[in-house]
Write a protein that holds these residues in place. Structure first.
Motif, PDB file in Angstrom:
ATOM      1  N   LYS A 149       0.912  -1.516   0.162  1.00  0.00           N
ATOM      2  CA  LYS A 149      -0.223   0.067  -0.087  1.00  0.00           C
ATOM      3  C   LYS A 149       0.455   1.030   0.058  1.00  0.00           C
ATOM      4  O   LYS A 149       0.842   2.315  -0.740  1.00  0.00           O
ATOM      5  N   VAL A 175      -7.503  11.405  -0.042  1.00  0.00           N
ATOM      6  CA  VAL A 175      -7.750  10.058   0.751  1.00  0.00           C
ATOM      7  C   VAL A 175      -6.262   9.541   1.157  1.00  0.00           C
ATOM      8  O   VAL A 175      -5.348   9.734   2.070  1.00  0.00           O
ATOM      9  N   ALA A 176      -5.650   9.036  -0.255  1.00  0.00           N
ATOM     10  CA  ALA A 176      -4.338   8.826  -0.074  1.00  0.00           C
ATOM     11  C   ALA A 176      -3.637   9.217   0.103  1.00  0.00           C
ATOM     12  O   ALA A 176      -2.482   8.744   0.709  1.00  0.00           O
ATOM     13  N   LEU A 194      -3.020   9.750   3.787  1.00  0.00           N
ATOM     14  CA  LEU A 194      -2.291   8.260   4.055  1.00  0.00           C
ATOM     15  C   LEU A 194      -1.067   8.375   4.491  1.00  0.00           C
ATOM     16  O   LEU A 194      -0.839   7.443   4.873  1.00  0.00           O
ATOM     17  N   ASN A 206      -4.860   2.137  -1.773  1.00  0.00           N
ATOM     18  CA  ASN A 206      -5.647   0.605  -1.224  1.00  0.00           C
ATOM     19  C   ASN A 206      -6.513   0.256  -3.362  1.00  0.00           C
ATOM     20  O   ASN A 206      -7.120  -0.790  -3.063  1.00  0.00           O
ATOM     21  N   ASN A 238      -7.642   5.314  -1.370  1.00  0.00           N
ATOM     22  CA  ASN A 238      -7.513   4.600  -0.685  1.00  0.00           C
ATOM     23  C   ASN A 238      -9.345   4.847   0.390  1.00  0.00           C
ATOM     24  O   ASN A 238      -9.551   6.210   0.354  1.00  0.00           O
ATOM     25  N   THR A 239      -9.352   3.403  -0.150  1.00  0.00           N
ATOM     26  CA  THR A 239     -11.315   3.765   0.816  1.00  0.00           C
ATOM     27  C   THR A 239     -11.471   2.794   2.226  1.00  0.00           C
ATOM     28  O   THR A 239     -12.878   2.275   2.153  1.00  0.00           O
ATOM     29  N   ASP A 240     -10.193   2.407   2.575  1.00  0.00           N
ATOM     30  CA  ASP A 240     -10.473   1.125   3.963  1.00  0.00           C
ATOM     31  C   ASP A 240     -10.780   2.177   4.641  1.00  0.00           C
ATOM     32  O   ASP A 240     -11.769   1.696   5.746  1.00  0.00           O
ATOM     33  N   GLY A 241     -10.838   3.892   5.231  1.00  0.00           N
ATOM     34  CA  GLY A 241     -11.678   4.264   6.167  1.00  0.00           C
ATOM     35  C   GLY A 241     -13.442   4.744   5.773  1.00  0.00           C
ATOM     36  O   GLY A 241     -14.107   4.751   6.910  1.00  0.00           O
ATOM     37  N   ARG A 287      -4.114   4.605  10.874  1.00  0.00           N
ATOM     38  CA  ARG A 287      -4.241   6.024  10.640  1.00  0.00           C
ATOM     39  C   ARG A 287      -5.111   5.966   9.602  1.00  0.00           C
ATOM     40  O   ARG A 287      -5.754   7.365  10.098  1.00  0.00           O
ATOM     41  N   ALA A 288      -5.519   4.758   8.716  1.00  0.00           N
ATOM     42  CA  ALA A 288      -7.005   5.384   7.704  1.00  0.00           C
ATOM     43  C   ALA A 288      -8.149   4.822   9.137  1.00  0.00           C
ATOM     44  O   ALA A 288      -9.224   6.365   8.794  1.00  0.00           O
ATOM     45  N   GLN A 308     -14.906  -1.541   1.984  1.00  0.00           N
ATOM     46  CA  GLN A 308     -14.200  -1.041   1.486  1.00  0.00           C
ATOM     47  C   GLN A 308     -14.346  -0.959  -0.396  1.00  0.00           C
ATOM     48  O   GLN A 308     -13.042  -0.553  -0.813  1.00  0.00           O
TER      49      GLN A 308
END
Length: 282
Positions: free
Chosen positions: A67, A80-81, A84, A88, A101-104, A135-136, A249
Motif C-alpha cells: 500500500k 484521502v490517499a 494517509l 488500496n 484509499n477506501t479503507d476509512g 491511520r485510516a 471498502q
C-alpha cells in the motif's frame, strides 16, 4: 475486450476480493469483466504498475505489503490517499493511474450499516494501535466528526507520530498503562492491531472503565468474533465485527471501474462467511 481488474499483494492467495467483486460482476450482468489475483513480489511492483494497461487491467486493489509502495510509485492520488500516504485502490483516468484509499470509508460504512444508532460525534473514540490501519481509521473518524481521538499504543512515540503526521485536530496519546483513563467516557473502542487474529494472542484489556453503551469493533475478521468482541458482548456492549470493513471498502473501487455502485447485502456477507467456513444463525 475483457475489462480486467486485479488485487495486488504478496502473498495473495488468501485475498477474498475476487469473491466479492466477481459476485457483483455476475449480479450486475457485466459480461466483459473479470477480477483476478496478481501475486507481485516487492521488487516487481513498479514494473507491474507500468504494465497494468498493457496486460488489459483497468484498475486494481492493493493489499499488504504494497500500500505505501504503490502510493510512492504513483504520481496522482485522491485526497484521502495523499493524507494517509497509502493506496488500496488504483483507477485508470485520462491522466493515467490514480491511487485512492477506501479503507476509512469501509470502516465508517461498516459501523453505520451494523450499528445504525452510532454517531461519531457522540463522544471520544479510542484507537488501540498506531499502524497503517489506525491511520485510516483515525482520519475517517475525524472526518466523520469524532470530538476526540484517543490513541493507545505500546510505543508512545509511534502514536505521537501518527497524530502529528495526520495533523489530527483533537488527538490524545495514552500509554498502555493508561488504557483505563482512555476508555473512560468513550463512545467507541476500535482494535486496529492484529491482536485477536487467528494465530495471534488476544487483545487482553480490562473493559471495566468503558461505558456499556460504547460501541466496540475490531478490524480483524478471522475469527469473526475476536476475544475482544466476545468480552465486550458478554458485558453488554454493542459490537461490530470487522468483516463489513472489507466488504464496504470494495464499493467505491467497483463503482470507479465499472460505473455501477454495488450494495453490500446479507447475501454477499453470507457468501464470504461461507468461504471462511462460517454459517451465521446455524
Amino acid at each position: 475486450m475483457i475489462r480486467k481488474v486485479c488485487v495486488i499483494g504478496w502473498p495473495i492467495a488468501h485475498s477474498r476480493s475476487p469473491l466479492i467483486h466477481n459476485y457483483w460482476i455476475k449480479l450486475h450482468g457485466i459480461e466483459d469483466a473479470v477480477y483476478e489475483r496478481l501475486a507481485v513480489r516487492p521488487e516487481d511492483l513498479n514494473e507491474t504498475l507500468r504494465s497494468l494497461g498493457d496486460w488489459g487491467f483497468i484498475g486494481a486493489n492493493v493489499t499488504v505489503p504494497h500500500k505505501e509502495a504503490v502510493f510512492a510509485a504513483l504520481m496522482r492520488h485522491d485526497a484521502v490517499a495523499a493524507r494517509l500516504k497509502a493506496v488500496n485502490t488504483v483507477v485508470t483516468t485520462a491522466q493515467g493511474l490514480e491511487g485512492r484509499n477506501t479503507d476509512g470509508y469501509g470502516f465508517i460504512a461498516n459501523l453505520k450499516d451494523r450499528a445504525r444508532f452510532w454517531r461519531a460525534a457522540d463522544g471520544p473514540a479510542v484507537l488501540v494501535g498506531a499502524g497503517g490501519a489506525a491511520r485510516a481509521v483515525a482520519a475517517a473518524l475525524e472526518t466523520e466528526g469524532a470530538p476526540e481521538i484517543r490513541i493507545v499504543n505500546r510505543t508512545h512515540a509511534r502514536a505521537v507520530a501518527l497524530a502529528a503526521d495526520l495533523k489530527l485536530k483533537a488527538a490524545r496519546v495514552f500509554d498502555w498503562d493508561e488504557m483505563g483513563e482512555a476508555l473512560a467516557g468513550a463512545n467507541l473502542l476500535v482494535n486496529t492491531t492484529t491482536l485477536g487474529m487467528k494465530g495471534e494472542r488476544d487483545l487482553d484489556i480490562d473493559l471495566a472503565p468503558l461505558p456499556e453503551a460504547a460501541l466496540v469493533t475490531d478490524i480483524v475478521y478471522t475469527p469473526l468474533e475476536t476475544g475482544l468482541l466476545k468480552l465486550a458482548r458478554v458485558r453488554g456492549n454493542p459490537v461490530v465485527d470487522g468483516l463489513g470493513m472489507l466488504l464496504h471498502q470494495a464499493v467505491p473501487g467497483f463503482e470507479a471501474w465499472f460505473g455501477l455502485r454495488p450494495r453490500v447485502t446479507a447475501e454477499l456477507r453470507a457468501l464470504v462467511l461461507a468461504d471462511m467456513g462460517i454459517f451465521e444463525g446455524n
